[in-house]
Design a protein around this motif. Structure first.
Motif, PDB file in Angstrom:
ATOM      1  N   ALA A   3      43.069  36.121  31.653  1.00  0.00           N
ATOM      2  CA  ALA A   3      42.323  36.692  32.777  1.00  0.00           C
ATOM      3  C   ALA A   3      40.819  36.437  32.708  1.00  0.00           C
ATOM      4  O   ALA A   3      40.151  36.366  33.733  1.00  0.00           O
ATOM      5  CB  ALA A   3      42.590  38.187  32.870  1.00  0.00           C
ATOM      6  N   ALA A   4      40.260  36.311  31.509  1.00  0.00           N
ATOM      7  CA  ALA A   4      38.810  36.094  31.398  1.00  0.00           C
ATOM      8  C   ALA A   4      38.416  34.685  31.818  1.00  0.00           C
ATOM      9  O   ALA A   4      37.277  34.442  32.242  1.00  0.00           O
ATOM     10  CB  ALA A   4      38.354  36.355  29.963  1.00  0.00           C
TER      11      ALA A   4
ATOM     12  N   SER B  49      36.176  45.109  29.592  1.00  0.00           N
ATOM     13  CA  SER B  49      37.618  45.367  29.565  1.00  0.00           C
ATOM     14  C   SER B  49      38.135  45.659  30.963  1.00  0.00           C
ATOM     15  O   SER B  49      39.186  45.136  31.379  1.00  0.00           O
ATOM     16  CB  SER B  49      37.909  46.543  28.630  1.00  0.00           C
ATOM     17  N   ALA B  50      37.397  46.479  31.712  1.00  0.00           N
ATOM     18  CA  ALA B  50      37.803  46.801  33.084  1.00  0.00           C
ATOM     19  C   ALA B  50      37.777  45.560  33.962  1.00  0.00           C
ATOM     20  O   ALA B  50      38.673  45.335  34.786  1.00  0.00           O
ATOM     21  CB  ALA B  50      36.886  47.879  33.662  1.00  0.00           C
ATOM     22  N   ASP B  51      36.751  44.730  33.803  1.00  0.00           N
ATOM     23  CA  ASP B  51      36.656  43.503  34.592  1.00  0.00           C
ATOM     24  C   ASP B  51      37.848  42.585  34.322  1.00  0.00           C
ATOM     25  O   ASP B  51      38.396  41.967  35.234  1.00  0.00           O
ATOM     26  CB  ASP B  51      35.362  42.748  34.264  1.00  0.00           C
ATOM     27  N   ILE B  52      38.245  42.492  33.072  1.00  0.00           N
ATOM     28  CA  ILE B  52      39.338  41.585  32.701  1.00  0.00           C
ATOM     29  C   ILE B  52      40.654  42.032  33.324  1.00  0.00           C
ATOM     30  O   ILE B  52      41.390  41.217  33.901  1.00  0.00           O
ATOM     31  CB  ILE B  52      39.450  41.485  31.161  1.00  0.00           C
ATOM     32  N   ILE B  53      40.974  43.313  33.235  1.00  0.00           N
ATOM     33  CA  ILE B  53      42.255  43.745  33.807  1.00  0.00           C
ATOM     34  C   ILE B  53      42.222  43.662  35.333  1.00  0.00           C
ATOM     35  O   ILE B  53      43.237  43.375  35.977  1.00  0.00           O
ATOM     36  CB  ILE B  53      42.649  45.166  33.327  1.00  0.00           C
ATOM     37  N   LYS B  54      41.047  43.840  35.931  1.00  0.00           N
ATOM     38  CA  LYS B  54      40.932  43.665  37.381  1.00  0.00           C
ATOM     39  C   LYS B  54      41.200  42.212  37.768  1.00  0.00           C
ATOM     40  O   LYS B  54      41.872  41.928  38.766  1.00  0.00           O
ATOM     41  CB  LYS B  54      39.540  44.085  37.858  1.00  0.00           C
ATOM     42  N   ARG B  55      40.640  41.286  36.986  1.00  0.00           N
ATOM     43  CA  ARG B  55      40.883  39.866  37.262  1.00  0.00           C
ATOM     44  C   ARG B  55      42.372  39.535  37.113  1.00  0.00           C
ATOM     45  O   ARG B  55      42.932  38.759  37.885  1.00  0.00           O
ATOM     46  CB  ARG B  55      40.036  39.001  36.324  1.00  0.00           C
TER      47      ARG B  55
ATOM     48  N   ASP C  81      35.607  42.519  42.066  1.00  0.00           N
ATOM     49  CA  ASP C  81      35.894  43.740  42.820  1.00  0.00           C
ATOM     50  C   ASP C  81      36.466  43.500  44.212  1.00  0.00           C
ATOM     51  O   ASP C  81      37.465  44.114  44.599  1.00  0.00           O
ATOM     52  CB  ASP C  81      34.635  44.602  42.920  1.00  0.00           C
ATOM     53  N   ARG C  82      35.837  42.638  45.009  1.00  0.00           N
ATOM     54  CA  ARG C  82      36.323  42.454  46.387  1.00  0.00           C
ATOM     55  C   ARG C  82      37.762  41.927  46.426  1.00  0.00           C
ATOM     56  O   ARG C  82      38.573  42.425  47.213  1.00  0.00           O
ATOM     57  CB  ARG C  82      35.400  41.545  47.188  1.00  0.00           C
ATOM     58  N   PRO C  83      38.127  40.925  45.579  1.00  0.00           N
ATOM     59  CA  PRO C  83      39.519  40.456  45.630  1.00  0.00           C
ATOM     60  C   PRO C  83      40.538  41.529  45.265  1.00  0.00           C
ATOM     61  O   PRO C  83      41.717  41.406  45.598  1.00  0.00           O
ATOM     62  CB  PRO C  83      39.543  39.313  44.594  1.00  0.00           C
TER      63      PRO C  83
END
Length: 946
Positions: free
Chosen positions: A921-922, A865-871, A546-548
């Protein structure tokens, strides 16, 4: 051959102050303040752990500042005169920090008369001269003078900024200062240092100092050239303040020949004996660290709890135990303590204090809510509870004849604030800091590094609130929830309705109370929430996901996307005609005219006049006519319900998109700038507002027509990169379903595979049913819900669900285990550690409990899924830069899709880079058993790119 020696020199003094400002005021069992000691210990532990996993040191020492003055004070009595004395509760912690270092069995080096930087410089040069490599663990700009290769022994010196997890070598120093490391001292001598009270040359900032050294080679050459320069203020100052500049050069030059207090061989790093560390941790009540040392089995007789200065804890919710971080003791908000900064001298004093503190809370006051159109009205800073100020910049009203209060000129304030807000040695804290990043970016300020209390709260408490159903993460709500303090409301200072005034017209005393309080409360929230991230397992998702993303999303908002106004207007006109035609058909079917948008009138027409069955009245006494009711009626053969559904969709699309998008076009950029929220969905998905771009229909002709209105600039195209069936892929991995994993690995049509497993045959009908079932099961759908979607009886739907679980038992096991875990712990968790809380998962109210269960089943999958696209988003710009494609702009994120704008000729080069970043991304945090498929298309419009 003996392995090369690698010495790490830790700037311990910087660690102490960073730890002090990051943690609340904790005390040990004897009542001694230990907040900074605890933070310092965890930071040193993390450093040791990280270095152990990487190519670690052979030798290591912690270097500290000795108390008292240094030789520089003999040269210049006012050296560091601006620095405030250490806080009273920090002073007794200095010796404990030394105890902590020795508890790790690490050398702790200090020497009277010298600063830590001088000892670091002397040890670095001595080691490099022997051919050792040296890494200085610090981000201090003064130490950047040491970076490079030693001519005598060939050893290399670099730096490690643990705050940003970044190595600093010659290229990084040159990028920051515009000169090689050996010339950094010349630049620093010209620009001076307000924190250390190094005078420099008045009015010479970083850019001018760099330019002078680049043009003339060094300080002496620049001073010698001054008489021949074009007559200007700069020339005058260089001539008049030449001796002051030379003095500054002496002050900033590191002493590299100090007598070494201990030989280098004493720094040899061996395994850390656990006994001294355990004794230290136990003595001071650092229970969680003691348990970590004991492999999770701390000895109760040794372990004592940290005692906060004020033993107050938040009410425990589901899954919460005694380990919940205690609330730090904070004095009540004192508005009288805030300062209104109206002169450059006062602002310089606050900036110097912020540099010395290494952490500052920042908030902006503006003329509008839209960051892309708002003017800066003022800035507030906070360095601690009640230690806050407001810097008015645009007060006095819009009337040119109105008397304006004394305030720092905007250009002057920006020039003074910019080095602080861009200093990577000072952490900037904000509440929804993305807004402030965008406002300040328009004034040429790139704020970094950052922390965001709103995001910290979200990573800890998504779904968990005092009301039991969630609770938001806005500053006012967080302040009331955690501190019992209700901040001043905007309407209390600006009024409401017709009598409302802009913030720039608020009297400065009231404006200071309001604005400084925002920064003050933000500082307090950070002191509470940041330690909780470490204690409650939220740090991983905050730091890695999240922070990045905050500056990435802020940049996307600033880019915006172009829309074709003429095409929108034409489409809006078409929609209006279609809406009018539908209204006529509906009125004809009803046998009378009525207001279709009125639920009351529509309900009376459907159930009283037309006599359809199943109408239910709510507490208001009117019939429910929501979408589910209309879909049921349509399924039962009521054509008027179908027409009303069409009318509603067209009306919503026209008002939300074809009309609203025209109004949203920024007159300065000609583009639409949506606002993304990182806390808008409990599962971690981004949401979009003003305008909302997340709800455009995906697979309908109308949706395509709206997407066709989003266009590229001439010569450019839009590129769409979309994850293919990512939630099903994640379900196959997380539920461990061999047949689904095999199908994805072989690139099969997953819905066809499911149809074959479920129905034994594959045709259009069975594949369509399989697709519905695949997604419905992951959302915890009931037999009645599935029956409604497929148009079958509930018993037949249940039979399909049973057959699905028979064919894919891993899915049923995943659902069962997920629900049991959430019932026990109170939260679900993604593969990356994101928690979503479900406080009503054990509710006695059936509807509440079942709703929570359905959401809990899907949350780990949708959240992952949300975490992966954020990364992927956070990694995208660096990957494109590395490929020489830094001009490619990422504009939009819509669920599983990213939209870019780029020159048409770069599509072939950019596509594989974008695909690789998204597909990987994962990694390395999570290795999936299924590949992540990415579909890419491009065209002159968003619609054409699909």
């Amino acid at each position: 051959m003996e392995p090369k020696q690698h010495l790490y020199l830790v700037d311990g003094s910087a660690y102490i102050f960073r730890a002090y400002h990051r943690l609340p005021p904790l005390t040990d069992p004897e009542g001694t303040p230990v907040g900074a000691v605890y933070g310092y210990t965890t930071m040193l532990w993390k450093l040791a752990d990280d270095l152990h996993k990487a190519d670690g040191p052979t030798h290591l020492a912690v270097i500290l500042d000795a108390s008292g003055k240094s030789f520089r004070n003999d040269i210049y009595a006012d050296y560091k005169a601006n620095r405030p004395p250490p806080p009273e509760d920090l002073k007794p912690q200095f010796p404990l920090v030394r105890d902590a270092t020795r508890a790790f069995s690490l050398p702790c080096i200090e020497e009277q008369g010298y600063e830590a930087d001088d000892l670091i410089a002397s040890y670095a040069r001595a080691a490099a001269a022997q051919g050792w490599d040296v890494t200085i663990v610090s981000s201090d700009k003064d130490l950047m003078q040491l970076v490079g290769t030693c001519e005598k022994g060939g050893g290399k010196v670099d730096m490690l900024d643990t705050m940003k997890n970044q190595r600093i070598g010659i290229p990084e120093v040159e990028e920051k200062f515009g000169v090689l490391p050996e010339k950094v001292g010349d630049v620093l001598a010209l620009m001076g240092d307000s924190v250390d009270n190094v005078p420099g040359v008045f009015g010479v900032g970083p850019k001018t100092a760099t330019k002078l050294i680049q043009e003339h080679g060094d300080l002496e050459a620049a001073l010698a050239a001054a008489p021949g320069m074009k007559k200007s203020k700069l020339q005058e100052r260089l001539i008049e303040q030449a001796e002051q500049a030379r003095l500054s050069k002496v002050l900033v030059t590191l002493k590299e020949d100090c007598a070494l207090p201990a030989p280098l061989d004493d720094f040899k790093l061996d395994s850390i004996p656990p006994e001294p560390l355990a004794a230290f941790l136990g003595k001071h009540g650092f229970t969680s660290l003691l348990k970590r040392l004991d492999g999770g089995h701390g000895s109760p007789e040794r372990a004592t709890q940290l005692h906060p200065s004020k033993a107050v804890t938040a009410a425990a919710g589901p899954g919460e135990g005694a380990a919940r971080q205690p609330l730090p003791e904070m004095p009540p908000v004192d508005y009288a303590a805030y300062e209104c900064v109206q002169t450059a001298e006062a602002l310089e004093r606050w900036i110097a204090r912020a540099h010395a503190a290494h952490v500052v809370a920042v908030d902006t006051e503006t003329s509008a809510l839209d960051a892309m159109r708002a003017d800066l009205t003022g800035v507030s800073l906070a360095l601690g509870p009640n230690d806050a100020c407001y810097i008015p910049l645009g007060h006095g009203g819009s009337d040119m004849f109105a008397e304006k209060p004394e305030q720092v000129p905007l250009d002057t304030a920006i020039a003074l604030l910019k080095p602080l807000l861009e200093d990577d040695a000072v952490l900037k804290i904000g509440q929804n800091i993305k807004y402030d990043l965008n406002v300040l970016a328009r004034y040429g300020i790139a704020v970094a590094p950052i922390d965001d209390t709103m995001i910290e709260s979200f990573c800890l408490d998504a779904g968990r609130g005092t009301d039991g159903i969630g609770g938001g993460h806005g500053m006012d709500e967080l302040s009331e929830r955690h501190f019992g303090h209700k901040p001043m409301a905007f309407k209390d200072v600006c009024g409401t309705g017709k009598k409302a005034i802009p913030f720039g017209e608020v009297p400065l005393d009231k404006a200071t109370h309001y604005a400084a309080e925002d920064a003050d409360v933000t500082w307090r929230l950070h002191a509470l929430l940041k330690p909780r991230l470490a204690d409650e397992g939220g740090m991983r998702i905050y730091e890695r996901v999240d922070r990045p993303l905050i500056p990435v999303v802020a940049q996307m908002e600033r880019y915006g996307i172009k829309v074709d106004r003429d095409r929108l207007a034409h489409l809006s006109s078409q929609f209006a005609e279609a809406i009018g035609a539908l209204e006529g058909e509906i009125h004809e079917m009803a046998g009378q005219e009525f207001t279709i948008g009125s639920p009351k009138q529509l309900g009376e027409i459907l159930f009283d006049k037309l006599g359809y069955k199943g109408g239910k009245k709510g507490k208001s006494g009117q019939y429910s006519t929501d979408q589910s009711v209309l879909e049921r009626l349509a399924g039962e053969g009521a054509p008027v319900a179908n027409k009303v559904l069409e009318w509603r969709q067209l009306s919503k699309l026209r008002s939300t998109y074809t009309e609203a998008l025209q109004a949203a076009i920024n007159p300065d950029t000609g583009r639409v700038h949506t606002s993304y929220s990182l806390v808008g969905a409990q599962t971690g998905r981004l949401s979009s507002t003003d305008p909302n771009l997340q709800n455009i229909p995906v697979r309908t002709e109308i949706g395509r027509q709206i997407r066709d209105c989003f266009v590229a600039e001439p010569g450019n195209v839009l590129l769409s990169a979309d994850y293919s069936q990512i939630e099903l892929r994640l379900a196959a991995h997380m539920a461990d379903v061999p047949s689904l994993k095999e199908a994805f690995a072989q690139g099969e049509d997953i819905h066809a595979r499911t149809a074959k497993e479920m129905f034994g045959t594959v045709d259009r009908d069975t594949r369509g049913r399989a697709k519905t079932i695949n997604f419905a099961i992951l959302y915890g759908i009931s037999r009645w819900g599935l029956a409604g979607r497929l148009g079958v009886e509930a018993d037949e739907a249940q039979a399909m669900i049973d057959r699905y679980f028979e064919r894919f038992p891993g899915i049923q096991r995943y659902i069962h285990e997920t629900l049991e875990s959430v019932r026990t712990n109170g939260y679900s968790e993604t593969l990356f550690g994101r928690k979503t809380w479900f406080p009503r998962i054990n509710s006695k109210n059936g509807a509440e409990r079942q709703g929570s269960e359905r959401a809990a089943i899907n949350a780990p999958i949708q959240g992952t899924s949300a975490d992966i696209i954020k990364r992927a988003m956070a990694r995208m710009n660096p990957a494109l830069e590395e490929a020489g494609l830094g001009h490619v702009r990422m504009l939009l994120q819509v669920h599983d899709e990213l939209v870019f704008e780029l020159p048409e000729g770069d599509v072939a080069a950019a596509s594989p880079v974008i695909e690789r970043v998204m597909a990987e991304a994962a990694l390395p945090a999570v290795t999936l058993d299924v590949p992540l498929g990415v579909e890419i298309g491009s065209g002159v419009s968003w619609g054409a790119a699909h």
